[in-house]
Design an enzyme around this catalytic site. Structure first.
Site, mmCIF file in Angstrom:
data_model
loop_
_atom_site.group_PDB
_atom_site.id
_atom_site.type_symbol
_atom_site.label_atom_id
_atom_site.label_comp_id
_atom_site.label_asym_id
_atom_site.label_seq_id
_atom_site.Cartn_x
_atom_site.Cartn_y
_atom_site.Cartn_z
ATOM 1 N N HIS A 15 2.376 -2.706 -7.000
ATOM 2 C CA HIS A 15 3.793 -1.906 -6.904
ATOM 3 C C HIS A 15 4.762 -2.509 -7.801
ATOM 4 O O HIS A 15 5.992 -2.242 -7.886
ATOM 5 C CB HIS A 15 4.165 -2.030 -5.251
ATOM 6 C CG HIS A 15 3.191 -1.613 -4.494
ATOM 7 N ND1 HIS A 15 2.433 -2.474 -3.743
ATOM 8 C CD2 HIS A 15 2.635 -0.539 -3.970
ATOM 9 C CE1 HIS A 15 1.388 -1.773 -3.132
ATOM 10 N NE2 HIS A 15 1.533 -0.488 -3.133
HETATM 11 S S1 FES Z 1 3.882 -5.188 -5.424
HETATM 12 FE FE1 FES Z 1 2.840 -4.349 -3.628
HETATM 13 S S2 FES Z 1 1.143 -5.730 -3.173
HETATM 14 FE FE2 FES Z 1 2.223 -6.687 -4.957
#
Ligand code: FES
Length: 187
Positions: free
Chosen positions: A152
């Site tokens: 993410h």
């Molecule tokens: S940014 Fe979501 S698991 Fe690493």
């Protein structure tokens, strides 16, 4: 742990060829080092204490094979642990950013350990799980040249501090101590 292996193998993608050697070190197997995208199964084969390690016993890690500017990933208690040997420039960058806008404020000095009264600031030891949802970040990547979590988009600096993205806190630090200037015990 396939996801771990895959992500670990991406780490050598850094442009600096000196950092392409992403070392996987088996604890207790002195000098046993694999270079490049060698994955987790090799660690298990190389590690004579694999079952003991899996059971959660403390492990000793020989730091000597980990050259400056390189890192290893080892597995302990079912989790990846990154051991990174920072360069002087990386240490300076991290210290300079102590005063930056840090989402989880922590001085770089608080993230290193000492041996014989001297901070071993060249060594960063952190759990290799993103503090967002647990993916394994890629080393020597991201906007801060620390770790980048592609799940993410969390960026960590070389101290393992979260700098940008959804991760709520810095990479966790396992319990560890220096047994000598070139050996640590985790756990
Ligand atoms: S940014 Fe979501 S698991 Fe690493």
């Amino acid at each position: 742990m396939k996801d771990v292996a895959d992500n670990t193998m991406k780490a050598p993608g850094a442009s600096d060829p000196n950092r392409r050697d992403f070392l996987l070190l088996a604890t207790g197997a002195a000098g046993a080092v694999a270079v490049g995208g060698i994955a987790w199964p090799l660690i298990s084969q190389m590690n004579p204490d694999a079952s003991t390690v899996a059971a959660g016993a403390p492990v000793e890690v020989d730091l000597a094979p980990i050259g400056e500017g390189k890192a290893i990933t080892l597995k302990w208690r079912g989790k990846p642990i990154f051991v990174r040997h920072r360069t002087a420039q990386e240490i300076a960058d991290a210290k300079k950013d102590d005063t930056a806008a840090l989402p989880d404020r922590q001085a770089d000095a608080a993230r290193v350990r000492a041996f014989d009264g001297k901070a071993q600031e060249q060594w960063i030891v952190v759990y290799g799980n993103c503090t967002h949802l647990g993916c394994v970040p890629i080393g020597f990547s991201g906007e801060y040249n620390g770790w980048y979590c592609p799940c993410h988009g969390s960026h960590y600096d070389n101290s393992g501090r979260i700098r940008k993205g959804p991760a709520p806190r810095n990479l966790d630090i396992p319990e560890f101590a220096f047994l000598s200037a070139s050996k640590i015990r985790i756990g």
